[in-house]
Scaffold this motif. Sequence first.
Motif, PDB file in Angstrom:
ATOM      1  N   ASP A   1       0.829  -1.208   0.000  1.00 29.47           N
ATOM      2  CA  ASP A   1       0.000   0.000   0.000  1.00 29.47           C
ATOM      3  C   ASP A   1       0.864   1.258   0.000  1.00 29.47           C
ATOM      4  O   ASP A   1       2.027   1.235   0.411  1.00 29.47           O
ATOM      5  N   ILE A   2       0.235   2.374  -0.434  1.00 29.30           N
ATOM      6  CA  ILE A   2       0.885   3.683  -0.441  1.00 29.30           C
ATOM      7  C   ILE A   2       0.034   4.619   0.419  1.00 29.30           C
ATOM      8  O   ILE A   2      -1.194   4.648   0.279  1.00 29.30           O
ATOM      9  N   TYR A   3       0.686   5.370   1.285  1.00 29.41           N
ATOM     10  CA  TYR A   3      -0.040   6.247   2.207  1.00 29.41           C
ATOM     11  C   TYR A   3       0.393   7.702   2.008  1.00 29.41           C
ATOM     12  O   TYR A   3       1.562   7.984   1.721  1.00 29.41           O
ATOM     13  N   LEU A   4      -0.558   8.608   2.182  1.00 30.58           N
ATOM     14  CA  LEU A   4      -0.301  10.049   2.191  1.00 30.58           C
ATOM     15  C   LEU A   4      -0.778  10.579   3.534  1.00 30.58           C
ATOM     16  O   LEU A   4      -1.968  10.529   3.844  1.00 30.58           O
ATOM     17  N   GLY A   5       0.152  11.061   4.326  1.00 30.12           N
ATOM     18  CA  GLY A   5      -0.221  11.573   5.644  1.00 30.12           C
ATOM     19  C   GLY A   5      -0.967  10.544   6.476  1.00 30.12           C
ATOM     20  O   GLY A   5      -1.911  10.879   7.190  1.00 30.12           O
ATOM     21  N   GLY A   6      -0.568   9.270   6.359  1.00 35.61           N
ATOM     22  CA  GLY A   6      -1.181   8.203   7.135  1.00 35.61           C
ATOM     23  C   GLY A   6      -2.460   7.634   6.546  1.00 35.61           C
ATOM     24  O   GLY A   6      -3.034   6.691   7.095  1.00 35.61           O
ATOM     25  N   VAL A   7      -2.935   8.173   5.414  1.00 32.88           N
ATOM     26  CA  VAL A   7      -4.175   7.703   4.786  1.00 32.88           C
ATOM     27  C   VAL A   7      -3.828   6.956   3.491  1.00 32.88           C
ATOM     28  O   VAL A   7      -3.044   7.449   2.678  1.00 32.88           O
ATOM     29  N   ASN A   8      -4.391   5.781   3.333  1.00 32.03           N
ATOM     30  CA  ASN A   8      -4.173   5.013   2.106  1.00 32.03           C
ATOM     31  C   ASN A   8      -4.694   5.818   0.920  1.00 32.03           C
ATOM     32  O   ASN A   8      -5.846   6.258   0.919  1.00 32.03           O
ATOM     33  N   ILE A   9      -3.857   6.019  -0.099  1.00 36.72           N
ATOM     34  CA  ILE A   9      -4.262   6.872  -1.220  1.00 36.72           C
ATOM     35  C   ILE A   9      -5.445   6.275  -1.986  1.00 36.72           C
ATOM     36  O   ILE A   9      -6.146   6.991  -2.707  1.00 36.72           O
ATOM     37  N   LYS A  10      -5.711   4.986  -1.844  1.00 33.47           N
ATOM     38  CA  LYS A  10      -6.882   4.375  -2.472  1.00 33.47           C
ATOM     39  C   LYS A  10      -8.180   4.897  -1.856  1.00 33.47           C
ATOM     40  O   LYS A  10      -9.238   4.829  -2.480  1.00 33.47           O
ATOM     41  N   ASP A  11      -8.102   5.393  -0.627  1.00 35.62           N
ATOM     42  CA  ASP A  11      -9.294   5.859   0.067  1.00 35.62           C
ATOM     43  C   ASP A  11      -9.596   7.330  -0.184  1.00 35.62           C
ATOM     44  O   ASP A  11     -10.616   7.843   0.265  1.00 35.62           O
ATOM     45  N   ILE A  12      -8.690   8.009  -0.896  1.00 34.99           N
ATOM     46  CA  ILE A  12      -8.876   9.434  -1.189  1.00 34.99           C
ATOM     47  C   ILE A  12      -9.513   9.568  -2.564  1.00 34.99           C
ATOM     48  O   ILE A  12      -9.044   8.951  -3.523  1.00 34.99           O
ATOM     49  N   PRO A  13     -10.596  10.334  -2.705  1.00 38.39           N
ATOM     50  CA  PRO A  13     -11.185  10.543  -4.035  1.00 38.39           C
ATOM     51  C   PRO A  13     -10.111  10.937  -5.048  1.00 38.39           C
ATOM     52  O   PRO A  13      -9.274  11.799  -4.777  1.00 38.39           O
ATOM     53  N   LEU A  14     -10.146  10.302  -6.218  1.00 43.14           N
ATOM     54  CA  LEU A  14      -9.055  10.418  -7.183  1.00 43.14           C
ATOM     55  C   LEU A  14      -8.779  11.854  -7.615  1.00 43.14           C
ATOM     56  O   LEU A  14      -7.634  12.298  -7.649  1.00 43.14           O
ATOM     57  N   GLU A  15      -9.827  12.596  -7.968  1.00 39.49           N
ATOM     58  CA  GLU A  15      -9.627  13.982  -8.424  1.00 39.49           C
ATOM     59  C   GLU A  15      -9.051  14.843  -7.307  1.00 39.49           C
ATOM     60  O   GLU A  15      -8.206  15.713  -7.548  1.00 39.49           O
ATOM     61  N   GLU A  16      -9.489  14.597  -6.094  1.00 39.73           N
ATOM     62  CA  GLU A  16      -8.984  15.357  -4.954  1.00 39.73           C
ATOM     63  C   GLU A  16      -7.512  15.043  -4.728  1.00 39.73           C
ATOM     64  O   GLU A  16      -6.707  15.928  -4.445  1.00 39.73           O
TER      65      GLU A  16
END
Length: 488
Positions: A293-308
């Motif tokens: 997995d890849i995380y941004l600021g502790g959040v999995n980037i898969k869980d972040i809306p793509l455009e955002e």
Amino acid sequence: MADLEDPKVFEKYSMANSALDMHVDNFINLVEGILIRFLELIGASVIIITLHPVIILVVMFFTFLLSFIQKKRLNTEREFDEGAVEERRKYSYLYDTVNDFKYGKEIRTYGIKKNIIGRVESINKSIYIKYKQSRKKSSIYQIGYHSLVFLQQAGIYGYLILSFALQAISVGNFLLYLGSIDRFKEALTSIGDVAVQMNYMGIRIYDIQNFMSIESKLQSTKKENVGIDTCSGYDIRFENVGFHYPNSEAMVLKNVSITIPQGERLTIVGENGAGKSTFVKLLLRIYDPTEGDIYLGGVNIKDIPLEEYHSILATVFQDYKVLSFTVKENIAFGDASAADDRNIFHILDSLNMGAKIRSLAKGLDTYLNNDFEEDGVQMSGGEIQKLAIARAIYRNAPIFIMDEPTSALDAISEMEIYELVYKMTENRTCIFISHRMSTARLADKIAFFDHGCITEYGTYEELMQDKGSFYNMFYMQAKYYIMNEKSV
């Protein structure tokens, strides 16, 4: 991207496109037509029953056989479409290639024209053979269809003539029954044909739905209340990431784990094919990892809306592209009318491009190329590179990525560009991929990739002290430039 590179997806696309060419949108018209035919059928049946009810059964039997043959004939068309998918895929590539001006120089100077024409002829020959086989099979069904129609007509006329000869019916009844039977037969045949076509169109509509139902593999998991604002900063963490491309089992990245703190400048180096660009593609979510997995600021980037997620990234790709729009539109993108001209020129001046743009008659409103405007300008490869870099800097995103966009420049020009970019992206997280070791000296940290793994990681001084692969590659390049200087 995974879908675009998957031949099975192209097969679905080809079948859907073929279905659209067959005007499956006429489905509603067929439904309307079949209702009218039912009313004609009922009216004709009332008259025919007074002559002999068996006639209705005979006509229905023939209609069933005709519908069966028609269905078989239509199936041969779909079989042809399925069988020609491979040829269409190849033809599509060749068509796109010869219609893309980027390939013009190679096609002309290397004499590839004959090779391309030869391939097109080979594809056409293959399609022709399959089409010929399909038409041969279809013709057999057509002959059978029309033969049955003839037998049906002959039987009906023969029965009516015989009835008239035996004085079982009058001349007036002969014409009445003949017209009624013809109307009944035509209505029933039409209903049968429409039923077959509706069934066939249902299959072809499924082909369209099959393609349209392909879901993006990169959509977020749609967890509630998850977004960029839920990330604790912009630090990036790869955790045991592995990846292989679609339809391939060869791992391009293997067990990659690395943390890039917010504001750090990381340079990724390594030989060609080591996995550097793939690392960036995964970070950009052009692909998703096969493992890890890849995380941004502790959040999995898969869980972040793509455009955002994409809104916080500014990237200069190795195969960067500019559009045949204005200079301003190519830099600002989105709503160019709200663009800050002063900021754009500040960036262009830093990249030594301001004077060039000011010299143009329409300045920032000058069109590139002449696809939209006849007075569009052609720029050199180096100038287009700078516009692509200016675009990424102007976006002012917290994460800045450069994937070897300056590979066509000489070492001195490349170093100048990197120094300018480092200066203009201060306090941002920066990830640079470079094939020249000298640019790595500007970074806070260096990650050396080898066969899909990070084999060395640290500061420039640390890696030089370790005297490993980075050290050896650095001095191999340095030796090459020293030899060139001496030869001059």
